[in-house]
Design a protein around this motif. Structure first.
Motif, PDB file in Angstrom:
ATOM      1  N   LEU A 171     -18.874 -33.187   5.546  1.00  0.00           N
ATOM      2  CA  LEU A 171     -19.172 -33.950   4.767  1.00  0.00           C
ATOM      3  C   LEU A 171     -20.210 -34.866   5.214  1.00  0.00           C
ATOM      4  CD1 LEU A 171     -19.528 -34.182   1.464  1.00  0.00           C
ATOM      5  CD2 LEU A 171     -16.704 -34.609   1.863  1.00  0.00           C
ATOM      6  N   GLY A 172     -19.206 -35.692   5.776  1.00  0.00           N
ATOM      7  CA  GLY A 172     -19.906 -37.091   5.345  1.00  0.00           C
ATOM      8  C   GLY A 172     -21.437 -36.909   6.555  1.00  0.00           C
ATOM      9  N   LEU A 173     -21.485 -36.149   6.860  1.00  0.00           N
ATOM     10  CA  LEU A 173     -22.857 -36.005   8.191  1.00  0.00           C
ATOM     11  C   LEU A 173     -23.744 -35.688   7.049  1.00  0.00           C
ATOM     12  CD1 LEU A 173     -21.368 -34.718  11.894  1.00  0.00           C
ATOM     13  CD2 LEU A 173     -22.340 -37.316  10.871  1.00  0.00           C
ATOM     14  N   LEU A 230     -22.858 -37.508  18.553  1.00  0.00           N
ATOM     15  CA  LEU A 230     -22.751 -38.474  18.185  1.00  0.00           C
ATOM     16  C   LEU A 230     -23.040 -39.665  18.489  1.00  0.00           C
ATOM     17  CD1 LEU A 230     -20.548 -39.790  16.331  1.00  0.00           C
ATOM     18  CD2 LEU A 230     -18.480 -39.927  18.290  1.00  0.00           C
ATOM     19  N   ILE A 231     -23.222 -39.516  19.499  1.00  0.00           N
ATOM     20  CA  ILE A 231     -23.783 -40.890  21.155  1.00  0.00           C
ATOM     21  C   ILE A 231     -25.368 -40.771  20.368  1.00  0.00           C
ATOM     22  CG2 ILE A 231     -24.920 -41.366  22.430  1.00  0.00           C
ATOM     23  CD1 ILE A 231     -22.206 -40.556  24.270  1.00  0.00           C
ATOM     24  N   ALA A 232     -25.810 -39.397  20.098  1.00  0.00           N
ATOM     25  CA  ALA A 232     -27.662 -40.136  19.590  1.00  0.00           C
ATOM     26  C   ALA A 232     -27.627 -39.969  18.562  1.00  0.00           C
ATOM     27  CB  ALA A 232     -27.774 -38.121  20.464  1.00  0.00           C
ATOM     28  N   ILE A 233     -26.723 -39.509  17.852  1.00  0.00           N
ATOM     29  CA  ILE A 233     -26.818 -39.744  16.427  1.00  0.00           C
ATOM     30  C   ILE A 233     -26.447 -41.135  16.066  1.00  0.00           C
ATOM     31  CG2 ILE A 233     -25.867 -40.326  14.432  1.00  0.00           C
ATOM     32  CD1 ILE A 233     -24.389 -37.117  14.183  1.00  0.00           C
ATOM     33  N   PHE A 234     -25.973 -42.162  16.264  1.00  0.00           N
ATOM     34  CA  PHE A 234     -25.543 -43.354  16.548  1.00  0.00           C
ATOM     35  C   PHE A 234     -26.860 -44.411  17.641  1.00  0.00           C
ATOM     36  CE2 PHE A 234     -21.799 -42.601  14.405  1.00  0.00           C
ATOM     37  CZ  PHE A 234     -21.927 -43.551  13.738  1.00  0.00           C
ATOM     38  N   VAL A 235     -27.080 -43.971  18.857  1.00  0.00           N
ATOM     39  CA  VAL A 235     -28.566 -44.186  19.202  1.00  0.00           C
ATOM     40  C   VAL A 235     -29.583 -44.704  18.108  1.00  0.00           C
ATOM     41  CG1 VAL A 235     -30.286 -43.973  20.783  1.00  0.00           C
ATOM     42  CG2 VAL A 235     -27.607 -44.073  21.338  1.00  0.00           C
ATOM     43  N   LEU A 236     -29.870 -42.990  17.653  1.00  0.00           N
ATOM     44  CA  LEU A 236     -31.546 -43.040  17.024  1.00  0.00           C
ATOM     45  C   LEU A 236     -31.210 -43.871  15.936  1.00  0.00           C
ATOM     46  CD1 LEU A 236     -31.148 -39.722  17.522  1.00  0.00           C
ATOM     47  CD2 LEU A 236     -32.878 -41.415  18.219  1.00  0.00           C
ATOM     48  N   LEU A 237     -29.722 -43.762  15.240  1.00  0.00           N
ATOM     49  CA  LEU A 237     -29.319 -44.726  14.066  1.00  0.00           C
ATOM     50  C   LEU A 237     -29.778 -46.400  14.031  1.00  0.00           C
ATOM     51  CD1 LEU A 237     -28.664 -45.015  10.923  1.00  0.00           C
ATOM     52  CD2 LEU A 237     -26.796 -45.300  11.265  1.00  0.00           C
ATOM     53  N   LEU A 280     -32.255 -35.148  11.610  1.00  0.00           N
ATOM     54  CA  LEU A 280     -31.948 -33.895  11.798  1.00  0.00           C
ATOM     55  C   LEU A 280     -30.787 -34.016  12.772  1.00  0.00           C
ATOM     56  CD1 LEU A 280     -35.698 -32.820  12.419  1.00  0.00           C
ATOM     57  CD2 LEU A 280     -34.665 -31.965  10.835  1.00  0.00           C
ATOM     58  N   VAL A 281     -30.662 -34.612  13.767  1.00  0.00           N
ATOM     59  CA  VAL A 281     -29.851 -34.906  14.706  1.00  0.00           C
ATOM     60  C   VAL A 281     -28.321 -34.470  14.069  1.00  0.00           C
ATOM     61  CG1 VAL A 281     -28.626 -35.897  16.667  1.00  0.00           C
ATOM     62  CG2 VAL A 281     -30.931 -35.631  16.205  1.00  0.00           C
ATOM     63  N   ALA A 282     -28.270 -35.768  12.563  1.00  0.00           N
ATOM     64  CA  ALA A 282     -26.849 -35.587  12.399  1.00  0.00           C
ATOM     65  C   ALA A 282     -26.631 -33.938  11.262  1.00  0.00           C
ATOM     66  CB  ALA A 282     -27.164 -37.275  11.198  1.00  0.00           C
ATOM     67  N   TRP A 283     -27.183 -33.546  10.944  1.00  0.00           N
ATOM     68  CA  TRP A 283     -26.986 -32.252  10.476  1.00  0.00           C
ATOM     69  C   TRP A 283     -26.902 -31.201  11.820  1.00  0.00           C
ATOM     70  CZ3 TRP A 283     -32.748 -32.769   6.667  1.00  0.00           C
ATOM     71  CH2 TRP A 283     -32.157 -32.617   5.466  1.00  0.00           C
ATOM     72  N   TYR A 284     -27.360 -31.701  13.016  1.00  0.00           N
ATOM     73  CA  TYR A 284     -26.602 -30.894  14.139  1.00  0.00           C
ATOM     74  C   TYR A 284     -25.104 -31.072  13.987  1.00  0.00           C
ATOM     75  CZ  TYR A 284     -26.274 -28.629  18.720  1.00  0.00           C
ATOM     76  OH  TYR A 284     -25.448 -28.045  19.802  1.00  0.00           O
ATOM     77  N   GLY A 285     -24.551 -32.153  13.692  1.00  0.00           N
ATOM     78  CA  GLY A 285     -23.793 -32.750  14.045  1.00  0.00           C
ATOM     79  C   GLY A 285     -22.936 -31.019  13.452  1.00  0.00           C
ATOM     80  N   MET A 286     -23.047 -32.010  11.875  1.00  0.00           N
ATOM     81  CA  MET A 286     -22.920 -31.547  11.198  1.00  0.00           C
ATOM     82  C   MET A 286     -22.701 -29.728  10.822  1.00  0.00           C
ATOM     83  SD  MET A 286     -24.183 -30.590   6.672  1.00  0.00           S
ATOM     84  CE  MET A 286     -25.230 -29.271   7.315  1.00  0.00           C
ATOM     85  N   TRP A 287     -23.312 -29.235  11.581  1.00  0.00           N
ATOM     86  CA  TRP A 287     -23.066 -27.606  11.515  1.00  0.00           C
ATOM     87  C   TRP A 287     -22.471 -27.485  12.851  1.00  0.00           C
ATOM     88  CZ3 TRP A 287     -24.486 -25.791  16.586  1.00  0.00           C
ATOM     89  CH2 TRP A 287     -24.231 -24.191  17.020  1.00  0.00           C
ATOM     90  N   GLU A 288     -22.188 -28.139  13.611  1.00  0.00           N
ATOM     91  CA  GLU A 288     -21.230 -28.440  15.444  1.00  0.00           C
ATOM     92  C   GLU A 288     -19.797 -28.388  14.480  1.00  0.00           C
ATOM     93  OE1 GLU A 288     -23.046 -30.341  19.067  1.00  0.00           O
ATOM     94  OE2 GLU A 288     -21.778 -31.353  17.235  1.00  0.00           O
ATOM     95  N   GLY A 289     -19.780 -29.384  13.838  1.00  0.00           N
ATOM     96  CA  GLY A 289     -17.841 -29.280  12.992  1.00  0.00           C
ATOM     97  C   GLY A 289     -18.036 -28.193  11.939  1.00  0.00           C
ATOM     98  N   LEU A 290     -18.894 -27.409  11.464  1.00  0.00           N
ATOM     99  CA  LEU A 290     -18.561 -26.133  10.386  1.00  0.00           C
ATOM    100  C   LEU A 290     -18.323 -25.036  11.267  1.00  0.00           C
ATOM    101  CD1 LEU A 290     -21.761 -27.296   7.314  1.00  0.00           C
ATOM    102  CD2 LEU A 290     -18.721 -27.048   7.618  1.00  0.00           C
ATOM    103  N   LYS A 291     -19.339 -24.626  12.624  1.00  0.00           N
ATOM    104  CA  LYS A 291     -18.824 -23.651  13.106  1.00  0.00           C
ATOM    105  C   LYS A 291     -17.974 -24.227  14.180  1.00  0.00           C
ATOM    106  CE  LYS A 291     -21.436 -21.944  17.800  1.00  0.00           C
ATOM    107  NZ  LYS A 291     -20.807 -22.158  18.244  1.00  0.00           N
TER     108      LYS A 291
END
Length: 185
Positions: free
Chosen positions: A12-14, A127-134, A165-176
Motif C-alpha cells: 500500500l505504501g509503495l 529497497l536499496i534501489a528505490i532509496f538510491v533513486l529517490l 517504476l522501481v517502487a511499483w516493482y517493490g509493491m509487486w514483490e510484496g503482493l507476490k
C-alpha cells in the motif's frame, strides 16, 4: 488471514508513493504539464494519507524503518500538496513559494540520504534501489530548483519516473510474496 495477523502494509505504501511520484514526474519531465493538477490530490490522499496509514500499520508490525519511511513520505506528500494549494489560495504569499519549496527539497534530501544509508544494512536490492533513486531525484530537484535549469528539472522528471517504476516493482514483490506464502499452505 489468521486472526490477529496483520497484512503487509508495504505494498500500500509503495503503491501510494509510486503512483504519486510517477504523476508528478510526468509533469516535471514536461510530458504532460497538466499532470501537476492530478499529482496534488494524489499527494493529499494516495501518496499522503495512504502512505501515512501504511506507516501506522508498519508500526503495528514492529517495522521501525517502514513506519518512519511511509509515515514521513506520506506527510511529505500532504505538506507538498498543501504548500501549493495554500499558495494558490493566497494563504502563503506567492513570492514565498520558491524559497519554501527550495528549503523543503533540501530538508527532504538530507532525510532521504539518511534513509538511503540505512537501507544498505537491509541487503534488500529493491529497497536499496528505490532509496538510491529517490535520493538522486531529490538532489536533481534541488539543483534544478536553485539553478533554474529546465534541462535538469526535465532530467529529474525522467529519473523520478524510473524511481516510481522501481517502487511499483517493490509493491509487486510484496503482493507476490503473499501469494507465494498462500501457495505453500
Amino acid at each position: 488471514m489468521a486472526e490477529g495477523k496483520l497484512a503487509n502494509p508495504g505494498p500500500l505504501g509503495l503503491g501510494g508513493f509510486a503512483l504519486t511520484t510517477f504523476i508528478l514526474n510526468v509533469h516535471n519531465a514536461g510530458l504532460v504539464p497538466a499532470a501537476l493538477e492530478a499529482a496534488l490530490p494524489l499527494g493529499l490522499f494516495y501518496g499522503g494519507l495512504a502512505q501515512l496509514i501504511a506507516g501506522f500499520l508498519e508500526m503495528r508490525t514492529g517495522n521501525t524503518f517502514g513506519m518512519t519511511a511511509f509515515g514521513s513520505y506520506g506527510a511529505f506528500w500532504i505538506a507538498l500538496a498543501s504548500l501549493i494549494y495554500f499558495t494558490r489560495l493566497h494563504l502563503i504569499p506567492a513570492d514565498a513559494l520558491g524559497p519554501a519549496l527550495g528549503i523543503t527539497l533540501i530538508g527532504w534530501t538530507i532525510f532521504t540520504t539518511i534513509m538511503t544509508v540505512v537501507t544498505f544494512k537491509s541487503g534488500h536490492g529493491t529497497l536499496i534501489a528505490i532509496f538510491v533513486l529517490l535520493d538522486i531525484l531529490f538532489i536533481l530537484l534541488v539543483i534544478g530548483h536553485y539553478t533554474g535549469s529546465k534541462a535538469i528539472t526535465t532530467f529529474a522528471g525522467y529519473e523520478g519516473i524510473l524511481t516510481a517504476l522501481v517502487a511499483w516493482y517493490g509493491m509487486w514483490e510484496g503482493l507476490k510474496a503473499q501469494f507465494d506464502v498462500m501457495s505453500t499452505d
